[in-house]
Design a protein around this motif. Structure first.
Motif, PDB file in Angstrom:
ATOM      1  N   ARG A   1       0.671  -1.144   0.042  1.00 10.11           N
ATOM      2  CA  ARG A   1       0.102  -0.035   0.089  1.00 10.11           C
ATOM      3  C   ARG A   1       1.006   1.220  -0.155  1.00 10.11           C
ATOM      4  N   LEU A   2       2.109   1.152   0.712  1.00  7.43           N
ATOM      5  CA  LEU A   2       2.890   2.359   0.442  1.00  7.43           C
ATOM      6  C   LEU A   2       3.264   2.645  -1.159  1.00  7.43           C
ATOM      7  N   LEU A   3       3.298   1.773  -1.898  1.00  9.23           N
ATOM      8  CA  LEU A   3       3.778   2.114  -3.212  1.00  9.23           C
ATOM      9  C   LEU A   3       2.348   2.187  -4.161  1.00  9.23           C
ATOM     10  N   PHE A   4       1.500   1.249  -4.004  1.00  7.23           N
ATOM     11  CA  PHE A   4       0.052   1.238  -4.767  1.00  7.23           C
ATOM     12  C   PHE A   4      -0.823   1.469  -3.741  1.00  7.23           C
ATOM     13  N   PRO A   5      -1.438   2.799  -3.440  1.00  6.01           N
ATOM     14  CA  PRO A   5      -2.108   2.996  -2.227  1.00  6.01           C
ATOM     15  C   PRO A   5      -3.638   2.453  -2.912  1.00  6.01           C
ATOM     16  N   ASP A   6      -4.659   2.412  -2.127  1.00  6.11           N
ATOM     17  CA  ASP A   6      -6.005   2.089  -2.312  1.00  6.11           C
ATOM     18  C   ASP A   6      -6.798   3.145  -3.425  1.00  6.11           C
ATOM     19  N   SER A   7      -6.229   4.531  -3.335  1.00  7.36           N
ATOM     20  CA  SER A   7      -6.809   5.442  -4.283  1.00  7.36           C
ATOM     21  C   SER A   7      -6.785   5.131  -5.838  1.00  7.36           C
ATOM     22  N   LEU A   8      -5.572   4.278  -5.997  1.00  6.67           N
ATOM     23  CA  LEU A   8      -5.389   3.844  -7.447  1.00  6.67           C
ATOM     24  C   LEU A   8      -6.289   2.586  -7.730  1.00  6.67           C
ATOM     25  N   PHE A   9      -6.707   1.935  -6.785  1.00  4.75           N
ATOM     26  CA  PHE A   9      -7.659   0.861  -7.051  1.00  4.75           C
ATOM     27  C   PHE A   9      -9.218   1.513  -7.212  1.00  4.75           C
ATOM     28  N   GLU A  10      -9.332   2.760  -6.511  1.00  4.14           N
ATOM     29  CA  GLU A  10     -10.845   3.187  -6.527  1.00  4.14           C
ATOM     30  C   GLU A  10     -10.860   3.690  -7.792  1.00  4.14           C
ATOM     31  N   HIS A  11      -9.554   4.531  -8.540  1.00  5.94           N
ATOM     32  CA  HIS A  11      -9.613   5.059  -9.821  1.00  5.94           C
ATOM     33  C   HIS A  11      -9.815   3.989 -10.824  1.00  5.94           C
ATOM     34  N   MET A  12      -9.229   2.994 -10.686  1.00  3.74           N
ATOM     35  CA  MET A  12      -9.147   1.840 -11.641  1.00  3.74           C
ATOM     36  C   MET A  12     -11.009   1.453 -11.756  1.00  3.74           C
ATOM     37  N   VAL A  13     -11.439   1.250 -10.588  1.00  9.30           N
ATOM     38  CA  VAL A  13     -12.727   0.933 -10.555  1.00  9.30           C
ATOM     39  C   VAL A  13     -13.718   1.864 -11.179  1.00  9.30           C
ATOM     40  N   GLU A  14     -13.456   3.424 -11.097  1.00  4.26           N
ATOM     41  CA  GLU A  14     -14.322   4.146 -11.685  1.00  4.26           C
ATOM     42  C   GLU A  14     -14.166   4.252 -13.103  1.00  4.26           C
ATOM     43  N   GLN A  15     -12.874   4.096 -13.546  1.00  5.05           N
ATOM     44  CA  GLN A  15     -12.523   4.172 -15.210  1.00  5.05           C
ATOM     45  C   GLN A  15     -12.978   2.848 -15.622  1.00  5.05           C
ATOM     46  N   THR A  16     -12.847   1.831 -15.121  1.00  5.27           N
ATOM     47  CA  THR A  16     -13.377   0.565 -15.555  1.00  5.27           C
ATOM     48  C   THR A  16     -14.646   0.450 -15.881  1.00  5.27           C
ATOM     49  N   ASN A  17     -15.688   1.027 -15.037  1.00  6.54           N
ATOM     50  CA  ASN A  17     -17.159   1.184 -15.179  1.00  6.54           C
ATOM     51  C   ASN A  17     -17.494   2.052 -16.074  1.00  6.54           C
ATOM     52  N   SER A  18     -16.764   3.221 -16.317  1.00  4.65           N
ATOM     53  CA  SER A  18     -17.065   4.153 -17.171  1.00  4.65           C
ATOM     54  C   SER A  18     -16.671   3.597 -18.523  1.00  4.65           C
ATOM     55  N   TYR A  19     -15.612   2.878 -18.661  1.00  4.31           N
ATOM     56  CA  TYR A  19     -15.256   2.515 -20.120  1.00  4.31           C
ATOM     57  C   TYR A  19     -15.988   1.182 -20.596  1.00  4.31           C
ATOM     58  N   ALA A  20     -16.842   0.340 -19.752  1.00  2.93           N
ATOM     59  CA  ALA A  20     -17.812  -0.481 -19.988  1.00  2.93           C
ATOM     60  C   ALA A  20     -18.923   0.222 -20.695  1.00  2.93           C
ATOM     61  N   LEU A  21     -19.572   1.193 -19.943  1.00  2.60           N
ATOM     62  CA  LEU A  21     -20.630   1.800 -20.593  1.00  2.60           C
ATOM     63  C   LEU A  21     -20.325   2.711 -21.969  1.00  2.60           C
ATOM     64  N   TYR A  22     -19.115   3.001 -22.019  1.00  5.07           N
ATOM     65  CA  TYR A  22     -18.478   3.728 -23.324  1.00  5.07           C
ATOM     66  C   TYR A  22     -18.481   2.782 -24.253  1.00  5.07           C
ATOM     67  N   ARG A  23     -18.048   1.599 -24.174  1.00  5.57           N
ATOM     68  CA  ARG A  23     -17.983   0.393 -25.151  1.00  5.57           C
ATOM     69  C   ARG A  23     -19.368  -0.019 -25.611  1.00  5.57           C
TER      70      ARG A  23
END
Length: 658
Positions: A178-200
């Motif tokens: 978590r020091l290198l890869f914080p939870d904020s990056l996971f949250e960003h991945m969740v948001e953009q993944t859901n957005s890209y699925a709707l885009y497709r």
């Protein structure tokens, strides 16, 4: 020659191994070198007339003959110091010609020294000149280089370095990651993944019945499965969900279905596609797809570990399958073709402090030297004035770059191409001629020392952290006798013979240039991610893998040999770290299998947990085992061959295997 004069010409500095091992990282020693190397200091010194007068007549002819090859090819005046087991001869100088430095060796036994005991003198500037004159004089000037008779000045390194965190003794692998890869990056991945699925779906004009939005827990579980795929490598993704009990993985099947994993892989994204700038527009970014990842990881990698004294700058490679424009051919790397990444790593641990992705040469980078100059200055930004020691390969090393680093308070060392601007003309291969193994020539300009030597081949290098005239002779490892811990000079006695003498810059490079290679080895042991058609996915998994390696290095240096709580065994290797990290990311997550089952047309014929499958058992029907257990009588031709029982095609199959 008098014994006192002989000691002036050939100085042997002796240090015990115990004293050298206690030198701290920020002590006087500019680098860490092996204590098995025998060290010699051969300072450059002009002969005094009264000492040379007695031997001039008898030695002039032999001295000229030994230096003939260098004089004929380089056209310069030579000051030859010949070191032999019987003594030292200082040959005559030729005052009408230009001088440079040559040494040959046949070393005696009593010559163990350590570089840490050398006394250094302070200079007004790193080049021995004031700042104004240094800026005015061009490195390509014929008067830029001089004789190797100056004492270099190396400022001590006193920065508190190493892991920087506040984790306690109860911290586990997930906390270090978590020091290198914080939870904020996971949250960003969740948001953009859901957005890209709707885009497709909007772009295709139809909805995807097998997709439903993901969440933070599922994204972490998806990442954990990808990490486990690097440990348990199979040629195809579908094999992890195979019905064969010898191939299929029960943990993967329990976490999520193969179809769900495939859908997450299809829609995984890190940026907003609708606001992505087009090539040629204002604000276009070639790394826009992973810019959010780069912004976060660049800061976390830099803040979690303060750089130590010795750092390595080198080129890494990312394996990629596909025709991508950034793909490069790299003949010097084990991976001949891939995506190029420049890295700044710790020379000992392999921790990666920074990485720069190559996306093409900028318009202002007209030459390779200009590109290398921009890469190095970008990687070392923030280290100015801290007196780090940088070790680079020949792609980066040049005289203008070494000058810039010295002005910034950084020392460097590395091989270079002899044809580059500023390298001494007299040290180029056409002027030096054929060198014997161990023979070398040097020129100096303040702290900047140029060296040409012959090891396995002729090597030209530049350094600003090593004094001229220092050589080391390391033991030949192939000659070591089994069960003999003592070094000897006679292979027949079962010991080790000392090999070819090497000048100090070459030994510094060989000892400290391993940082990037070590990081690549740790990263390539258990690769994360699968081949795909999108180039940015390779960089996504590259940074995930780098964060895992860095987290492992921080844990190892923070805890020493003490593994996290709950870990059994004496050794806690990187493999254990990755498996434990994946297990903690997955946790007790189990996918919504009911939503997957509802979308299937033939649920009963699909494989379920542990590789069991409903198949036709025989042509003659037999009693259902599940119905018999409940006191009912039903017969069926279907069943489970692994369990060797007949089962009804309805709910008996699933109920029996629960």
């Amino acid at each position: 020659m008098a014994e006192g004069t002989r000691r002036e010409l050939f100085t042997i500095l002796e240090t015990s191994s115990a004293d050298a091992d206690t030198v701290p990282d920020g002590g006087e020693t500019p680098v860490n070198l092996s204590m098995d190397v025998r060290w010699f200091e051969i300072p450059f010194r002009e002969p005094e007339e009264d000492e040379e007068q007695d031997e001039e007549d008898g030695e002039r002819e032999n001295g000229c003959r030994s230096a003939g090859g260098a004089e004929d090819t380089a056209g310069g005046r030579c000051d030859i110091i010949l070191v032999t087991g019987n003594g030292i001869k200082h040959e005559e100088e030729h005052p009408e010609e230009e001088r440079y430095y040559s040494v040959s060796y046949n070393c005696s036994d009593d010559s163990d020294i350590d570089f840490s005991d050398m006394e250094e003198e302070e200079h007004a500037s790193c080049f021995g000149l004031d700042g104004d004159s240094e800026e005015e004089e061009d490195c390509a000037s014929p008067h830029f280089w001089g004789e190797p008779d100056q004492v270099i000045s190396i400022e001590p390194f006193s920065v508190l370095s190493g892991p920087q965190h506040s984790l306690g003794s109860d911290a586990d692998t997930r906390d270090y990651f978590r020091l290198l890869f914080p939870d904020s990056l996971f949250e960003h991945m969740v948001e953009q993944t859901n957005s890209y699925a709707l885009y497709r779906q909007r772009r295709s004009g139809k909805s995807d019945p097998h997709w439903h939005p993901t969440d933070l827990r599922e994204m972490k579980a998806y990442m954990g499965l990808n990490i486990l795929m690097g440990v348990n490598q199979l040629p195809d993704v579908d094999m992890y969900w195979a019905s064969d009990i010898f191939i299929g993985n029960a943990g993967f099947k329990k976490t999520m279905t193969a179809r769900r994993f495939e859908k997450l892989t299809q829609n995984l994204h890190l940026c907003d596609r609708e606001s992505e700038p087009v090539r040629g527009e204002r604000g276009y970014d070639g790394l826009y797809k992973i810019r959010a990842l780069l912004d976060v990881t660049e800061n976390t990698m830099w803040d979690s570990y303060t750089p130590k004294r010795c750092l390595t700058i080198g080129q890494g490679a990312v394996a990629a399958k596909g025709r991508f424009c950034p793909t490069q051919y790299m003949p010097s790397k084990p991976l001949k073709k891939g995506l190029r990444v420049w890295m700044l790593c710790d020379s000992r641990s392999g921790y990666c402090h920074r990485a720069r992705i190559y996306v093409g040469r900028a318009s202002e980078d007209a030459t390779v030297t200009a590109l290398a100059y921009r890469v190095v200055t970008s990687l070392v930004r923030g280290l100015e004035g801290k007196h780090h020691h940088l070790f680079m390969d020949s792609f980066f090393t040049s005289v203008p770059l070494m000058q810039r680093l010295l002005r910034d308070g950084l020392y460097a060392c590395g091989p270079t191409e002899p044809g580059r601007r500023g390298y001494p003309e007299v040290l180029r291969p056409c002027n030096v001629g054929k060198l014997s193994p161990g023979e070398f020539y040097q020129c100096q300009r303040g702290n900047l020392v140029a060296t040409v030597t012959r090891d396995s081949k002729v090597v030209s290098c530049l350094s600003s952290n090593s004094a001229p005239g220092l050589v080391g002779i390391g033991p030949d490892q192939e000659q070591q006798g089994e069960g003999d811990d003592n070094w000897t000079d006679t292979p027949e006695e079962g010991g080790v013979s000392f090999g070819v003498p090497r000048p100090l810059p070459l030994l510094l490079y060989q000892e400290n240039m391993r940082g990037v290679d070590l990081c690549d080895q740790l990263r390539d042991c258990y690769p994360v991610g699968r081949p795909c058609k999108k180039w940015w996915r390779y960089f996504l998994w590259f940074y995930v893998n780098i964060c895992i390696v860095n987290a492992y290095v921080i844990l190892r240096e923070s805890r020493g040999s003490v593994p996290p709580g709950g870990c059994n065994g004496k050794h806690f290797t990187q493999r254990h770290f990755r498996v434990r990290l994946a297990q903690q990311l997955i946790g007790d997550y189990q996918g919504a299998r009911g939503m997957e089952r509802a979308a299937r047309k033939r649920h009963a014929d699909s494989p379920i947990e542990y590789g069991h499958r409903l198949e036709r058992m025989s042509e003659r029907s037999r009693r259902c085992r599940n119905c018999t257990n409940k006191g009912l009588r039903h017969e069926s031709v279907f069943g489970c061959k692994i369990c060797n029982v007949h089962l009804c095609r309805g709910g008996c199959f699933s109920e029996f295997h629960k």
